[in-house]
Design a protein around this motif. Structure first.
Motif, mmCIF file in Angstrom:
data_model
loop_
_atom_site.group_PDB
_atom_site.id
_atom_site.type_symbol
_atom_site.label_atom_id
_atom_site.label_comp_id
_atom_site.label_asym_id
_atom_site.label_seq_id
_atom_site.Cartn_x
_atom_site.Cartn_y
_atom_site.Cartn_z
ATOM 1 N N CYS A 1 17.636 -3.059 -36.433
ATOM 2 C CA CYS A 1 17.592 -4.520 -36.378
ATOM 3 C C CYS A 1 16.566 -5.119 -37.336
ATOM 4 C CB CYS A 1 17.321 -4.982 -34.943
ATOM 5 S SG CYS A 1 15.654 -4.593 -34.396
ATOM 6 N N CYS B 1 12.409 -1.375 -37.956
ATOM 7 C CA CYS B 1 13.514 -0.744 -37.225
ATOM 8 C C CYS B 1 14.731 -0.606 -38.136
ATOM 9 C CB CYS B 1 13.853 -1.594 -36.005
ATOM 10 S SG CYS B 1 15.265 -0.990 -35.093
ATOM 11 N N CYS C 1 12.679 0.118 -33.224
ATOM 12 C CA CYS C 1 11.728 -0.702 -32.478
ATOM 13 C C CYS C 1 11.880 -0.412 -30.983
ATOM 14 C CB CYS C 1 11.978 -2.180 -32.763
ATOM 15 S SG CYS C 1 13.518 -2.782 -32.085
ATOM 16 N N CYS D 1 15.297 -1.456 -29.444
ATOM 17 C CA CYS D 1 16.420 -0.565 -29.756
ATOM 18 C C CYS D 1 16.233 0.790 -29.081
ATOM 19 C CB CYS D 1 16.576 -0.394 -31.261
ATOM 20 S SG CYS D 1 17.156 -1.906 -32.061
#
Ligand SMILES: [Zn+2]
Length: 256
Positions: free
Chosen positions: A6, A3, A17, A20
């Motif tokens: 993050c 991601c 991801c 998110c």
């Protein structure tokens, strides 16, 4: 992949991801080609209060509700008498570049508050064609956002989700607008365009062909053909247009 926000593992081809991706939910995603910073200025140009008032010898001109069409929408929402909301909202959206027919090349203002506008039908309902027109335009905004969101690098599942969520909201507004008999055909045609973007090309083309009695729908049909690389059929669809030059310009607008 990982991601970009993050660093957690993400699905194949997805730059975010699933956690998110969840934060994107409910956001009105618009890519840069769907936004035009001058959109509001255009609308001021032909609906300018200054032009309407003209030069005044009295020195002071009081404009109770402000000259900005967007502010007029906001103030109408805040006022006790909201009977004008359908008209004010319809005018603002029309001036900002959202037509009744969903074409896909619309360019809308870069206002973060557009997100609030698409929520208005959640809390308000009216009767009549004006309101129906505003619903169609808001539906178109959501449909464009559905298409734009589905082109983000979210991975296959993420893109499908991002499209489905926004498309469902657009469909609901088209359904409500379609209850106004004068607008039912446009609502059906817009729904067909949305289905075309969602991958149901054949069903969408059939529906558009059936509805292609008006120039607006014929341009929609041509747009759908064009996006599928069927240029001859696209040209054929607009060949009987009254304003053929305008129709061809519209057909080519937004094509990259
Ligand atoms: Zn993440």
């Amino acid at each position: 992949m990982v991601c970009k926000f993050c660093g957690a593992p993400s699905a194949e081809g997805a730059m975010v991801c699933s956690a998110c991706l969840g934060k994107l939910s409910g956001e009105l995603v618009l890519r840069e080609w769907s936004a035009d910073p001058r959109s509001d200025v255009r609308s001021l140009g032909f609906r300018s209060a200054c032009l309407r008032v003209g030069p005044s010898s009295q020195g002071e001109v009081l404009l109770g509700r402000g000259v900005d069409p967007y502010l007029l929408v906001e103030r109408t929402l805040q006022s006790e008498d909201r009977s004008h909301l359908p008209t004010v909202l319809d005018h603002y959206l029309a001036g900002a570049g959202l037509g009744l027919h969903l074409m896909g090349d619309e360019q809308v203002p870069l206002r973060a508050k557009l997100r609030d506008l698409v929520q208005i039908p959640d809390n308000h309902d009216y009767q009549g064609e004006r309101w129906g027109r505003a619903l169609l335009r808001l539906g178109n905004l959501l449909a464009i956002s559905a298409r734009d969101a589905s082109r983000l690098p979210l991975g296959e599942e993420g893109r499908r989700q991002a499209f489905a969520e926004r498309a469902a909201r657009a469909m609901d507004l088209y359904r409500r607008a379609g209850e106004v008999s004068e607008l039912s055909e446009i609502a059906r045609a817009n729904l067909a365009m949305l289905r075309h973007w969602g991958g149901e090309h054949e069903a969408a083309l059939n529906e558009l062909k059936e509805l292609a009695n008006t120039e607006g729908v014929r341009v929609q049909l041509a747009k759908a053909y064009w996006e599928l690389g069927m240029e001859d059929q696209a040209a054929e669809a607009v060949s009987s247009a009254e304003d053929i030059e305008g129709a061809i310009l519209r057909l080519r607008r937004g094509c990259q």
